[in-house]
Write a protein that holds these residues in place. Structure first.
Motif, short mmCIF file in Angstrom:
data_model
loop_
_atom_site.label_atom_id
_atom_site.label_comp_id
_atom_site.label_asym_id
_atom_site.label_seq_id
_atom_site.Cartn_x
_atom_site.Cartn_y
_atom_site.Cartn_z
N PHE A 1 0.80 -1.11 -0.01
CA PHE A 1 -0.12 -0.11 -0.01
C PHE A 1 0.73 1.36 -0.06
N VAL A 2 1.84 1.29 0.81
CA VAL A 2 2.89 2.45 0.94
C VAL A 2 3.43 2.50 -0.39
N ASP A 3 3.82 1.59 -1.36
CA ASP A 3 4.59 1.64 -2.37
C ASP A 3 3.72 2.32 -3.31
N ARG A 4 2.47 1.92 -3.40
CA ARG A 4 1.55 2.65 -4.25
C ARG A 4 0.96 3.87 -3.88
N TYR A 5 0.67 4.19 -2.71
CA TYR A 5 -0.30 5.41 -2.34
C TYR A 5 0.65 6.33 -1.32
N GLY A 6 1.64 5.74 -0.97
CA GLY A 6 2.36 6.79 0.14
C GLY A 6 2.26 6.52 1.62
N ALA B 1 -0.88 8.31 3.15
CA ALA B 1 -2.38 7.88 2.79
C ALA B 1 -2.45 6.40 3.92
N ALA B 2 -1.25 5.76 4.23
CA ALA B 2 -1.47 4.50 4.80
C ALA B 2 -1.82 4.76 6.37
N GLU B 3 -1.65 6.07 6.83
CA GLU B 3 -1.77 6.45 8.08
C GLU B 3 -3.16 5.91 8.60
N ARG B 4 -4.24 6.02 7.64
CA ARG B 4 -5.64 5.69 8.31
C ARG B 4 -6.07 4.63 7.34
N THR B 5 -5.36 3.46 7.54
CA THR B 5 -5.88 2.23 6.41
C THR B 5 -6.05 0.92 7.66
N PRO B 6 -7.30 1.11 8.46
CA PRO B 6 -8.24 1.91 8.22
C PRO B 6 -8.20 3.03 9.39
N PRO B 7 -9.10 3.98 9.55
CA PRO B 7 -8.89 4.92 10.46
C PRO B 7 -9.84 4.69 11.74
#
Length: 621
Positions: free
Chosen positions: A407-412, A415-421
């Protein structure tokens, strides 16, 4: 005499999760129900000549863990056939396990590694190559499933499934080919995992009696980790009622050691409404008993709404027909007062589904149905609030512990900090529960999930979440116990150590509230009680639980390796590991003097080290 307890546990540190009585020293059980939790002296007043009294030796005791999303029925049918890489921390160890299993697996059987691991948990940070797999197994078919993204098949497996140069790629999947157009053995989801599951389904199945044995072993394995209840989310290639006959037989025979609430998962694209219309006439939500009961619809309601979370490819765009397919199914379920759950990874999917839910709600109120989304890794605040307004919930799973790097490779990282919130969900006041989504993606080990909730880290060690999106240990435990009862419409029945609740209790190997964060994932149960009856025991409590018959068939990987592989082995596990050694004779160099080797200065205590936990590494060559 009617007040005499059947069982008393005492000398424990009991986390009751009952806010009016948060801690206790002892708990008393009668007729499968907790009748007292509090001081030892008071509990002992309920003791009689027939009361079984167990000293837990100061250990931490918690309510039985509840997995709100697992595929335990399907997983149980196959557990004894599968080599588990769950917990394995090096590719070299994983490949040695594969080699040993190939040596004992008879034709025409396959060696299968079906999910529960990620390449990032390996020290080498990679998957095996096809060349490495073919070298280990030139003749026995090998199938290795990695998350939702790919499957690795050796040449023998390609031959038996019949994939050739002329085999076309299926929709949403790809058969990777060499320069001459021949399949290499790599199957890729793009992004739909159907090609992976359809290929796996071509393998041999166990006969029904073996499937019963397999299911018992899988239930005992999750009991070993402290799980006493599961909400089964159905699954692909799991037809109702045909594929439920084994679990129903075990229920009738009194051999269930896990409470199961099952959801019905449609298997027929374009015929989903007919499935649910038929089922609504033959089964009702709540039908059954406290051990085995129907729980509603999903996680697949309609195929056009499924957004598989393969973060190695771009987010799929769902077809324009999705809303038209979904609305009549949701309307039927609402009119029949069926709870339902819907798989939804991405916020875009959730937005479109909520448009449908709000439309149905204007005619047939959804509140009170205990309906919910599963997964919701990228959900926004706006959609969290929309769910709250409709009385829905969200069940989260620790898939990001296995897929966070992708996920981090694709979206940064941001963005990963809330996966999920999760914190934001809780603040909105909606029901939130936790689970695993085992067995084909993440592992069934609840302590990996609890570690992820508390630390915010992947199995590979990547830190995903800031402190604001992590949970403290008690809140995380609540998501695995009390909170999950909402998702099976059973609040107040279980999930706490409290008078009147089912006596599902777990005595832990280590104190969840005081071990290091990194050690949370290593916790197991030393005693698991289901309705006050021992269903798992280890160490001093081993003799309390009834023995299981050996895993069937006799070549089952479970006989040699068990299930989730520990990072650290105690002396009991070391000797068990030695007993499972594949050597037919003593080592010519070291004589397999395991006990002597463990007492020597060489580093034999690490199963992943050169000398290995067996006292020598000769067995590995």
């Amino acid at each position: 005499m009617s007040e005499i307890a059947d069982l008393i546990l005492f000398n424990g540190k009991m986390t009751t999760l009952d806010r009016t009585n948060p801690t206790a020293e002892a708990v008393a059980v009668r007729d499968g129900v907790i009748v007292f939790a509090g001081p030892t002296n008071d509990a002992m007043r309920l003791a009689g000549t027939t009361t079984k009294i167990i000293d837990v030796g100061g250990r931490r005791v918690i309510p039985g863990l509840i997995d709100s999303h697992m595929h335990i029925i399907r997983g149980g049918l196959n557990y004894n056939m599968e080599l588990r890489w769950d917990g394995v921390r090096s590719l070299s160890q994983a490949m040695d396990m594969l080699k040993r299993q190939v040596a004992v697996t008879p034709a025409p059987q396959w060696v299968r590694v079906v999910g529960g691991f990620t390449e990032h948990q390996f020290a080498e940070k990679r998957l095996p190559t096809l060349e490495e797999i073919n070298a280990v197994s030139p003749d026995t078919p090998v199938f290795i499933l990695h998350l939702y993204d790919r499957a690795l098949l050796n040449a023998a497996a390609l031959r038996v499934v019949g994939y050739t140069k002329d085999t076309p790629d299926p929709p949403a999947g790809e058969i990777i080919r060499d320069a001459n157009g021949n399949p290499t053995g790599l199957l890729v989801a793009k992004p739909n995992a159907t090609i992976l599951y359809a290929t796996l389904a071509k393998g041999p199945k166990l006969p029904p009696e073996y499937q019963k044995n397999s299911t018992r072993h899988f239930m005992r394995e999750v009991n070993r980790l402290g799980v006493t209840s599961v909400i089964d989310a159905g699954g692909g290639f799991q037809n109702y009622p045909e594929d439920y006959s084994v679990i129903e037989d075990l229920h009738r025979e009194g051999n269930l050691t896990v409470r199961i609430a099952y959801n019905l998962f449609t298997q027929k694209p374009k015929a989903e409404l007919a499935d649910f219309a038929g089922w609504s006439k033959s089964v009702t939500p709540g039908q059954g008993d406290d051990l085995y009961r129907h729980n509603g619809a999903g996680e697949m309601l309609v195929y056009s709404a499924a957004d598989f979370e393969d973060f190695q490819v771009a987010r799929p765009d769902l077809p324009g027909a999705m809303e038209g397919d979904l609305e009549p199914v949701v309307r039927l379920l609402a009119e029949n007062r069926w709870p339902f759950r819907l798989h939804a990874t991405y916020d875009e999917t959730i937005s479109r589904a909520l448009d449908v839910f709000e439309k149905v709600d204007s005619d047939v109120p959804l509140r009170g149905l205990n309906w919910f989304f599963d997964h919701a890794e990228t959900i926004t605040d706006r959609n969290i609030d929309r769910i709250a307004a409709l009385g829905g919930g969200i069940a989260v799973q620790h898939r990001m512990a296995y897929q966070g790097e992708y996920f981090v490779d694709r979206y940064g990282a941001k963005a990963a900090e809330r996966t999920p919130p999760i914190r934001r969900m809780l603040e909105a006041g909606i029901p939130v529960g936790a689970g695993t989504d085992a067995t084909r993606v993440a592992s069934y080990n609840p302590w990996v999930s609890l570690s992820w909730l508390v630390t915010g880290r992947t199995l590979g060690g990547l830190s995903l979440y800031p402190p604001a999106n992590r949970l403290d240990r008690e809140d995380a435990l609540r998501l695995w116990t009390e909170a999950n009862t909402w998702f099976s419409s059973e609040p107040g029945k279980k999930g706490q150590i409290k008078d009147g609740q089912l006596a599902d209790l777990v005595v832990l190997s280590d104190d969840y509230f005081s071990v290091s964060e990194d050690s949370i994932q290593d916790i197991t149960s030393v005693l698991t009680l289901l309705g006050g009856t021992p269903v798992h025991g280890d160490g001093a409590f081993r003799d309390l639980a009834p023995p299981l018959p050996p895993a069937m068939p006799d070549w089952s990987p479970v006989r040699t390796f068990g299930g989730y592989q520990p990072r650290k082995a105690d002396s009991t596990q070391k000797y068990a590991f030695a007993a499972a050694c594949g050597c037919a004779k003593a080592c010519g160099v070291h004589g397999h003097a395991h006990a002597g080797a463990w007492g020597a200065s060489v580093p034999v205590g690490d199963q992943q080290g050169f000398f290995g936990a067996l006292g020598c590494a000769c067995w590995g060559f």
